[in-house]
Design an enzyme around this catalytic site. Structure first.
Site, short mmCIF file in Angstrom:
data_model
loop_
_atom_site.label_atom_id
_atom_site.label_comp_id
_atom_site.label_asym_id
_atom_site.label_seq_id
_atom_site.Cartn_x
_atom_site.Cartn_y
_atom_site.Cartn_z
N SER A 95 0.89 -1.30 0.01
CA SER A 95 0.08 -0.20 0.07
C SER A 95 0.78 1.34 0.09
O SER A 95 1.77 1.55 -0.97
CB SER A 95 -0.93 -0.02 1.14
OG SER A 95 -2.03 0.88 0.95
N ASP A 224 -9.53 -5.28 -4.71
CA ASP A 224 -9.14 -4.42 -3.78
C ASP A 224 -9.95 -3.31 -3.82
O ASP A 224 -10.24 -2.36 -4.69
CB ASP A 224 -7.72 -3.98 -4.34
CG ASP A 224 -6.84 -3.17 -2.93
OD1 ASP A 224 -7.63 -2.19 -2.52
OD2 ASP A 224 -5.73 -3.10 -3.03
N HIS A 253 -7.35 -5.94 -0.46
CA HIS A 253 -6.30 -4.98 -0.16
C HIS A 253 -5.33 -5.80 0.85
O HIS A 253 -4.10 -5.58 0.56
CB HIS A 253 -6.91 -3.69 0.41
CG HIS A 253 -5.56 -2.84 0.36
ND1 HIS A 253 -4.83 -2.09 -0.68
CD2 HIS A 253 -5.13 -1.96 1.37
CE1 HIS A 253 -4.12 -1.43 -0.20
NE2 HIS A 253 -4.03 -1.22 1.19
#
Length: 273
Positions: A95, A224, A253
């Site tokens: 991320s 995601d 995610h």
């Protein structure tokens, strides 16, 4: 506890475990190095030296209220790499950590990086603009700012639901995973987390992606809900000189945690190649 005092006085907490080829993990917002537990133990058992740090203002690092930018995060990572004198490192970022990795490799690695991995990562740029018309509207990030500022305790718990795909039919919801995310989030400083939203949503990594020539693996879940795949991994893979893209139908995610067996297998294959 192992800590490094950076040039500006910020203390960075880090874990340095094992012996062998070096892997360095960079966590996502607003978490800590603990989010990599499923990868850390896997690679330790495979004979790797594993480094994982808490970003400034996050986890057990000092709650510095200044300089929460991707540029600073990458510079901090470089100070740690140089302090530990790490070489031929594979950098793995999830991320926001993926943005930190690609900026570090492009501008700060000084030849110390061997390969890089971007998992569910924010590059090239998240926010919608004239030059990025299919990005995420600014209103979404303004809401994250508002919730972080005024409702952080509950918001961090609620955010685990889309983060891990727990709102999907048939999802195997694990309260312990949710509570561990919440625990990590609330360990960090609210100023760092608030300012970090701008860092992960508005930083443009296009030129970093174009410039990096070491092998880069891009992993992303097709479901995601936090960093939409079409605006991130699909574009990043096209910009990289030496990139490889793997996408996963239905993965969320937070797939390094919920789907760690699959992710670890693909990481190992790339690292050993």
């Amino acid at each position: 506890m192992s800590t490094l005092k950076l040039k500006d006085g910020t203390e960075i907490f880090y874990k340095d475990q094992g012996e062998g080829p070096v892997l360095m993990f960079h966590h996502g917002w607003p978490l800590s190095s603990d989010d990599w537990d499923a990868q850390v133990i896997f690679f330790l058992q495979k004979g790797y030296r594993v480094i994982a740090h808490d970003r400034r203002g996050h986890g057990r690092s000092s709650q510095n209220i200044y300089n929460h930018t991707i540029e600073q995060y990458a510079s901090d990572a470089a100070e740690l790499v140089e302090f530990l004198d790490l070489k031929d490192v594979v950098h793995i970022g999830h991320s926001t950590g993926g943005g930190e990795v690609i900026r570090y490799v492009n501008k700060y690695s000084n030849g110390r990086a061997k390969k890089a991995v971007l998992i569910s990562a924010v590059p090239p740029v998240m926010v919608k603009s004239e030059s990025n018309p299919d990005g995420v509207p600014m209103e979404v990030f303004d809401n994250i700012r508002d919730q972080t500022l005024n409702n952080r305790n509950q918001f961090y718990l609620d955010l685990t639901v889309p983060f891990y795909g727990y709102n999907r039919e048939g999802a195997d919801v694990k309260e312990g995973i949710q509570k561990n995310w919440w625990r990590q989030g609330l360990m960090g400083g609210i100023v760092a987390h608030y300012d970090g939203i701008k860092a992960f949503s508005e930083t443009d990594f296009t030129e970093d992606l174009k410039a990096v020539d070491i092998p880069v693996l891009v992993l992303h879940g097709e479901d995601d809900q936090i960093v939409p795949i079409e605006n991130s991994a699909i574009k990043s893979a096209k910009l990289l000189k030496n990139g490889k893209l793997i996408t996963y139908p239905g993965f969320p995610h937070g797939m390094p945690t919920t789907e760690h067996a699959t992710i670890n297998k693909d990481l190992l294959e790339f690292i050993q190649a």
